[in-house]
Design an enzyme around this catalytic site. Sequence first.
Site, PDB file in Angstrom:
ATOM      1  N   TRP A 168      -7.947  -7.211   5.341  1.00 23.39           N
ATOM      2  CA  TRP A 168      -6.508  -7.335   5.604  1.00 23.39           C
ATOM      3  C   TRP A 168      -6.289  -8.363   6.714  1.00 23.39           C
ATOM      4  CZ3 TRP A 168      -3.304  -5.252   2.247  1.00 23.39           C
ATOM      5  CH2 TRP A 168      -3.591  -4.036   1.631  1.00 23.39           C
ATOM      6  N   GLU A 211      -4.710   7.747   9.449  1.00 23.02           N
ATOM      7  CA  GLU A 211      -4.546   8.648   8.306  1.00 23.02           C
ATOM      8  C   GLU A 211      -3.048   8.855   8.080  1.00 23.02           C
ATOM      9  OE1 GLU A 211      -6.311  10.034   5.933  1.00 23.02           O
ATOM     10  OE2 GLU A 211      -4.421  10.935   5.348  1.00 23.02           O
ATOM     11  N   SER A 212      -2.579   8.401   6.922  1.00 23.03           N
ATOM     12  CA  SER A 212      -1.128   8.360   6.710  1.00 23.03           C
ATOM     13  C   SER A 212      -0.452   9.729   6.867  1.00 23.03           C
ATOM     14  CB  SER A 212      -0.811   7.777   5.335  1.00 23.03           C
ATOM     15  OG  SER A 212      -1.353   8.587   4.305  1.00 23.03           O
ATOM     16  N   TYR A 220      -6.808   6.589  -9.119  1.00 23.08           N
ATOM     17  CA  TYR A 220      -8.085   5.902  -8.879  1.00 23.08           C
ATOM     18  C   TYR A 220      -9.221   6.575  -9.643  1.00 23.08           C
ATOM     19  CZ  TYR A 220      -6.033   2.996  -5.238  1.00 23.08           C
ATOM     20  OH  TYR A 220      -5.276   2.076  -4.569  1.00 23.08           O
ATOM     21  N   CYS A 243       0.820  -1.212   0.000  1.00 23.60           N
ATOM     22  CA  CYS A 243       0.000   0.000   0.000  1.00 23.60           C
ATOM     23  C   CYS A 243       0.859   1.270   0.000  1.00 23.60           C
ATOM     24  CB  CYS A 243      -0.888  -0.041   1.243  1.00 23.60           C
ATOM     25  SG  CYS A 243      -1.642   1.526   1.669  1.00 23.60           S
ATOM     26  N   VAL A 272      -5.190   0.398   5.965  1.00 23.77           N
ATOM     27  CA  VAL A 272      -3.835   0.595   6.464  1.00 23.77           C
ATOM     28  C   VAL A 272      -3.334   1.925   5.904  1.00 23.77           C
ATOM     29  CG1 VAL A 272      -3.061  -1.772   6.859  1.00 23.77           C
ATOM     30  CG2 VAL A 272      -3.060  -0.870   4.531  1.00 23.77           C
ATOM     31  N   ARG A 299     -14.134   2.252   6.451  1.00 18.30           N
ATOM     32  CA  ARG A 299     -13.189   1.367   5.787  1.00 18.30           C
ATOM     33  C   ARG A 299     -12.151   0.867   6.769  1.00 18.30           C
ATOM     34  NH1 ARG A 299     -12.951   2.927   0.097  1.00 18.30           N
ATOM     35  NH2 ARG A 299     -14.769   4.239  -0.214  1.00 18.30           N
ATOM     36  N   VAL A 300     -11.764  -0.381   6.580  1.00 20.32           N
ATOM     37  CA  VAL A 300     -10.702  -0.960   7.411  1.00 20.32           C
ATOM     38  C   VAL A 300      -9.415  -0.843   6.609  1.00 20.32           C
ATOM     39  CG1 VAL A 300      -9.883  -3.050   8.529  1.00 20.32           C
ATOM     40  CG2 VAL A 300     -12.319  -2.489   8.564  1.00 20.32           C
TER      41      VAL A 300
HETATM   42  N1  LIG Z   1      -6.656   7.864   4.183  1.00 16.11           N
HETATM   43  C1  LIG Z   1      -5.882   6.756   4.113  1.00 16.11           C
HETATM   44  C2  LIG Z   1      -6.051   5.916   2.879  1.00 16.11           C
HETATM   45  C3  LIG Z   1      -5.438   4.599   3.118  1.00 16.11           C
HETATM   46  C4  LIG Z   1      -5.901   3.563   2.120  1.00 16.11           C
HETATM   47  O1  LIG Z   1      -6.703   3.859   1.229  1.00 16.11           O
HETATM   48  N2  LIG Z   1      -5.377   2.336   2.287  1.00 16.11           N
HETATM   49  C5  LIG Z   1      -5.803   1.248   1.440  1.00 16.11           C
HETATM   50  C6  LIG Z   1      -4.673   0.360   1.000  1.00 16.11           C
HETATM   51  S1  LIG Z   1      -3.546   1.177  -0.081  1.00 16.11           S
HETATM   52  C7  LIG Z   1      -6.733   0.338   2.226  1.00 16.11           C
HETATM   53  O2  LIG Z   1      -6.386  -0.161   3.272  1.00 16.11           O
HETATM   54  N3  LIG Z   1      -7.924   0.123   1.687  1.00 16.11           N
HETATM   55  C8  LIG Z   1      -8.898  -0.759   2.253  1.00 16.11           C
HETATM   56  C9  LIG Z   1     -10.283  -0.191   2.145  1.00 16.11           C
HETATM   57  O3  LIG Z   1     -10.419   0.982   1.745  1.00 16.11           O
HETATM   58  O4  LIG Z   1     -11.220  -0.892   2.506  1.00 16.11           O
HETATM   59  C10 LIG Z   1      -4.432   7.144   4.330  1.00 16.11           C
HETATM   60  O5  LIG Z   1      -3.838   7.920   3.558  1.00 16.11           O
HETATM   61  O6  LIG Z   1      -3.927   6.664   5.316  1.00 16.11           O
END
Ligand SMILES: N[C@@H](CCC(=O)N[C@@H](CS)C(=O)NCC(=O)O)C(=O)O
Length: 320
Positions: A91, A143-144, A190, A57, A128, A125-126
């Site tokens: 995950w 939040e990254s 996306y 990710c 990472v 959403r779950v």
């Molecule tokens: N806002 C989040 C976005 C993180 C994100 O979209 N992670 C993806 C993987 S790259 C994820 O875990 N997606 C699972 C989902 O949305 O259900 C961030 O920047 O931390």
Amino acid sequence: MKHLIDGKWTDGSPSQSVSPEHGVVHPGSFRRRVTRDGSSGFPIELNRYHLYVSHACPFSQRATIVWTLAGLAEAIDLSILDPRWVQSDGWVFGESAMSTKDNGGSGFASLREAYLASDSKFTGRVSVPVLWDKATRTIVNNESLDIIRMLNDEFAPLGAVKSDLYPGPLHATIDALNDKTNQFLAGGVYNVAGAENQAAYDLATSRLFGFLDELEQTLIKGGPFLLGGRITIADVLVFTALVRFDPVYVPLFRIGGKRLSDFPALTAFVRRVFEIPGIAETVLFDHILAHYFDSDWSIPPHRGIVPNLTQLTWYKAPGG
Ligand SMILES: N[C@@H](CCC(=O)N[C@@H](CS)C(=O)NCC(=O)O)C(=O)O
């Protein structure tokens, strides 16, 4: 993509991890903060916090890069999720070649359990990356952008390396660039992938390439990094998206017309960042390819939407 509604794992319409409607990366739902002085209720402490990440990710990789460059390996430990996201559990952890067990002390089998431990009625959403507090067994933040700023600023006293990837005088410039990176590149790919008609596809593509042209010009005029002589988190955001560009976004997200290699200054920039000690170890293509090409989610087909050939650098229509 399945997500939690009132604590229940539910089928949902969102097929991407970002919001195609808004063109921005989907923001995390836990936005608490770890602080040096503990005023937030979460004081910095050696080995109290934990990072849940997937090497596949790009948003997780923002965190692993900052964690690496700040020398936080001894202060914050990691769990690595299996790169293959599965419908049944999302995950998941596992002691395998590409994942670890839950090292956060709770013995979770899937990341969903960490979300439910933090809020048994969680809706959302779950995703990472996750910054987890082992002491109170709760998610501090998912939040990254928040996480990397905390790693850089608040956790600095615990870092083995003196580094600053988010220097005070550059905050406004970095924040402005990060907004654009999220919107046009990290989220923009996306928008291309999720476009439901030709107009949406063309708009997302031209914004994406317009932004890459801007970055290319910035590097030609300045460099070696986007904001000058030193690497900042702005470079980290761009780098983590660009390493996935030719291997994943071009073929799978159906980015038509150009590849990263059509931008020589950006290509050299990616190589330059890659060669910074510690960074190559955060780029795990086996995880990246397994996640995007072998997970239980896919980008919906969009028949009839075709790439715009004016993006092809060598092509000129006969007589045109
Ligand atoms: N806002 C989040 C976005 C993180 C994100 O979209 N992670 C993806 C993987 S790259 C994820 O875990 N997606 C699972 C989902 O949305 O259900 C961030 O920047 O931390």
